[in-house]
Scaffold this motif. Structure first.
Motif, PDB file in Angstrom:
ATOM      1  N   ALA A  43      65.079  61.652  17.218  1.00  0.00           N
ATOM      2  CA  ALA A  43      65.740  62.529  16.260  1.00  0.00           C
ATOM      3  C   ALA A  43      66.868  61.829  15.507  1.00  0.00           C
ATOM      4  N   HIS A  44      67.326  60.709  16.048  1.00  0.00           N
ATOM      5  CA  HIS A  44      68.451  59.999  15.434  1.00  0.00           C
ATOM      6  C   HIS A  44      68.116  58.534  15.181  1.00  0.00           C
ATOM      7  N   SER A  45      66.859  58.279  14.932  1.00  0.00           N
ATOM      8  CA  SER A  45      66.404  56.916  14.649  1.00  0.00           C
ATOM      9  C   SER A  45      65.435  56.953  13.475  1.00  0.00           C
ATOM     10  N   ARG A  46      65.442  55.879  12.696  1.00  0.00           N
ATOM     11  CA  ARG A  46      64.565  55.815  11.517  1.00  0.00           C
ATOM     12  C   ARG A  46      64.099  54.380  11.324  1.00  0.00           C
ATOM     13  N   LEU A  47      62.795  54.214  11.157  1.00  0.00           N
ATOM     14  CA  LEU A  47      62.199  52.910  10.854  1.00  0.00           C
ATOM     15  C   LEU A  47      61.765  52.957   9.397  1.00  0.00           C
ATOM     16  N   GLY A  48      62.595  52.399   8.523  1.00  0.00           N
ATOM     17  CA  GLY A  48      62.364  52.530   7.095  1.00  0.00           C
ATOM     18  C   GLY A  48      62.090  51.217   6.392  1.00  0.00           C
ATOM     19  N   PHE A  49      61.676  51.337   5.131  1.00  0.00           N
ATOM     20  CA  PHE A  49      61.399  50.169   4.297  1.00  0.00           C
ATOM     21  C   PHE A  49      61.689  50.515   2.848  1.00  0.00           C
ATOM     22  N   VAL A  50      61.905  49.469   2.040  1.00  0.00           N
ATOM     23  CA  VAL A  50      62.169  49.627   0.615  1.00  0.00           C
ATOM     24  C   VAL A  50      61.363  48.566  -0.129  1.00  0.00           C
ATOM     25  N   VAL A  51      60.671  48.967  -1.214  1.00  0.00           N
ATOM     26  CA  VAL A  51      59.960  48.030  -2.089  1.00  0.00           C
ATOM     27  C   VAL A  51      60.382  48.303  -3.526  1.00  0.00           C
ATOM     28  N   LYS A  52      60.271  47.280  -4.359  1.00  0.00           N
ATOM     29  CA  LYS A  52      60.528  47.469  -5.787  1.00  0.00           C
ATOM     30  C   LYS A  52      59.223  47.854  -6.471  1.00  0.00           C
ATOM     31  N   HIS A  53      59.326  48.769  -7.415  1.00  0.00           N
ATOM     32  CA  HIS A  53      58.176  49.224  -8.183  1.00  0.00           C
ATOM     33  C   HIS A  53      58.394  48.854  -9.643  1.00  0.00           C
ATOM     34  N   LEU A  54      57.408  48.178 -10.220  1.00  0.00           N
ATOM     35  CA  LEU A  54      57.444  47.749 -11.621  1.00  0.00           C
ATOM     36  C   LEU A  54      58.678  46.902 -11.936  1.00  0.00           C
ATOM     37  N   THR A  55      59.253  46.282 -10.945  1.00  0.00           N
ATOM     38  CA  THR A  55      60.446  45.415 -11.004  1.00  0.00           C
ATOM     39  C   THR A  55      61.709  46.143 -11.444  1.00  0.00           C
ATOM     40  N   ILE A  56      61.665  47.474 -11.605  1.00  0.00           N
ATOM     41  CA  ILE A  56      62.825  48.183 -12.147  1.00  0.00           C
ATOM     42  C   ILE A  56      63.383  49.274 -11.244  1.00  0.00           C
ATOM     43  N   SER A  57      62.667  49.653 -10.199  1.00  0.00           N
ATOM     44  CA  SER A  57      63.190  50.701  -9.320  1.00  0.00           C
ATOM     45  C   SER A  57      62.816  50.397  -7.879  1.00  0.00           C
ATOM     46  N   GLN A  58      63.518  51.058  -6.986  1.00  0.00           N
ATOM     47  CA  GLN A  58      63.232  50.892  -5.565  1.00  0.00           C
ATOM     48  C   GLN A  58      62.672  52.190  -5.007  1.00  0.00           C
ATOM     49  N   ILE A  59      61.622  52.053  -4.207  1.00  0.00           N
ATOM     50  CA  ILE A  59      60.992  53.188  -3.540  1.00  0.00           C
ATOM     51  C   ILE A  59      61.141  52.973  -2.042  1.00  0.00           C
ATOM     52  N   ASP A  60      61.607  54.000  -1.346  1.00  0.00           N
ATOM     53  CA  ASP A  60      61.753  53.838   0.098  1.00  0.00           C
ATOM     54  C   ASP A  60      60.796  54.756   0.843  1.00  0.00           C
ATOM     55  N   GLY A  61      60.581  54.396   2.089  1.00  0.00           N
ATOM     56  CA  GLY A  61      59.701  55.168   2.953  1.00  0.00           C
ATOM     57  C   GLY A  61      60.042  54.891   4.393  1.00  0.00           C
ATOM     58  N   ARG A  62      59.228  55.440   5.274  1.00  0.00           N
ATOM     59  CA  ARG A  62      59.476  55.259   6.709  1.00  0.00           C
ATOM     60  C   ARG A  62      58.192  55.468   7.488  1.00  0.00           C
ATOM     61  N   PHE A  63      58.239  55.055   8.736  1.00  0.00           N
ATOM     62  CA  PHE A  63      57.196  55.395   9.695  1.00  0.00           C
ATOM     63  C   PHE A  63      57.803  56.486  10.572  1.00  0.00           C
ATOM     64  N   ALA A  64      57.284  57.699  10.464  1.00  0.00           N
ATOM     65  CA  ALA A  64      57.873  58.846  11.145  1.00  0.00           C
ATOM     66  C   ALA A  64      57.629  58.829  12.650  1.00  0.00           C
ATOM     67  N   ASP A  65      56.556  58.196  13.092  1.00  0.00           N
ATOM     68  CA  ASP A  65      56.204  58.184  14.515  1.00  0.00           C
ATOM     69  C   ASP A  65      56.325  56.763  15.050  1.00  0.00           C
ATOM     70  N   PHE A  66      57.447  56.480  15.713  1.00  0.00           N
ATOM     71  CA  PHE A  66      57.658  55.153  16.285  1.00  0.00           C
ATOM     72  C   PHE A  66      58.525  55.266  17.529  1.00  0.00           C
ATOM     73  N   SER A  67      58.478  54.232  18.343  1.00  0.00           N
ATOM     74  CA  SER A  67      59.314  54.187  19.538  1.00  0.00           C
ATOM     75  C   SER A  67      59.810  52.765  19.767  1.00  0.00           C
ATOM     76  N   VAL A  68      60.982  52.675  20.393  1.00  0.00           N
ATOM     77  CA  VAL A  68      61.577  51.390  20.736  1.00  0.00           C
ATOM     78  C   VAL A  68      61.946  51.431  22.207  1.00  0.00           C
ATOM     79  N   LYS A  69      61.609  50.361  22.916  1.00  0.00           N
ATOM     80  CA  LYS A  69      61.945  50.247  24.337  1.00  0.00           C
ATOM     81  C   LYS A  69      62.633  48.903  24.562  1.00  0.00           C
ATOM     82  N   VAL A  70      63.768  48.945  25.235  1.00  0.00           N
ATOM     83  CA  VAL A  70      64.500  47.732  25.610  1.00  0.00           C
ATOM     84  C   VAL A  70      64.508  47.683  27.132  1.00  0.00           C
TER      85      VAL A  70
END
Length: 191
Positions: free
Chosen positions: A28-55
């Motif tokens: 609920a308090h974690s986000r795995l996100g990414f950002v790409v440039k579109h048409l070299t003029i804007s940034q579009i972001d997204g995420r993977f909603a279902d992920f887990s991290v184990k240490v």
């Protein structure tokens, strides 16, 4: 003690008081996100909603910590359903054939106060490549909602989609080759 894994370098004094060997992210308090440039003029972001991290660690100094991230590729979310479906297709991630994205750490090096470099192997779209990511430790508190020790981190870096044969039909002028990773996570020990 130059090689440490990211939790050790930053929260050793806090974590040492606990006998726990495994820490997990709070979804609920974690986000795995990414950002790409579109048409070299804007940034579009997204995420993977279902992920887990184990240490996981077995040593008191955490020098043997292992970090594992697993994300379901089909959980990709850019807030546009048609785009998400296209990203899941064989044009990009091919989620049906390659349903998971994984990261497994190999090392971390402290580079400053509350900062480190995280090294590991990233696997998606059937390809594994070594990556280096930046880690920022934000601190640790006792979460009043569950009385658990909670530590916060941000992990950032870049990968090239061409390294993973992702979206090869789409030139850099349409979608940037560099994909920025931005992950924020809160961790607590498993009980």
């Amino acid at each position: 003690m130059k090689k440490l894994f990211f939790t050790t370098a930053f929260v050793l004094s806090i974590l040492a008081a606990h006998s726990q060997t495994t820490w997990s992210n709070d979804p609920a308090h974690s986000r795995l996100g990414f950002v790409v440039k579109h048409l070299t003029i804007s940034q579009i972001d997204g995420r993977f909603a279902d992920f887990s991290v184990k240490v996981t660690t077995t040593k008191a100094d955490y020098s043997d910590a292992q970090i594992e991230v697993t994300a379901k590729v089909a959980s990709i979310d850019t807030d546009i359903e048609a785009r998400d479906n296209h990203l899941r297709s064989a044009d990009f991630f091919d989620a049906e054939k390659y349903p998971t994205l994984t990261f497994k750490s190999t090392a971390v090096k402290k580079v400053g106060k509350n900062k480190g470099k995280l090294y590991g192997n990233l696997t998606f779209h059937g390809i594994t490549k070594p990556v280096a990511l930046d880690v920022q430790y934000f601190g640790s508190v006792v979460n009043a909602m569950n009385n658990a020790q909670t530590a916060g981190f941000q992990i950032t870096g870049e990968v090239k989609r061409s390294d993973f044969n992702l979206g090869t039909k789409y030139p850099e002028a349409m979608i940037s080759d560099k994909i920025k990773i931005v992950a924020n996570a809160e961790f607590s020990p498993n009980k």
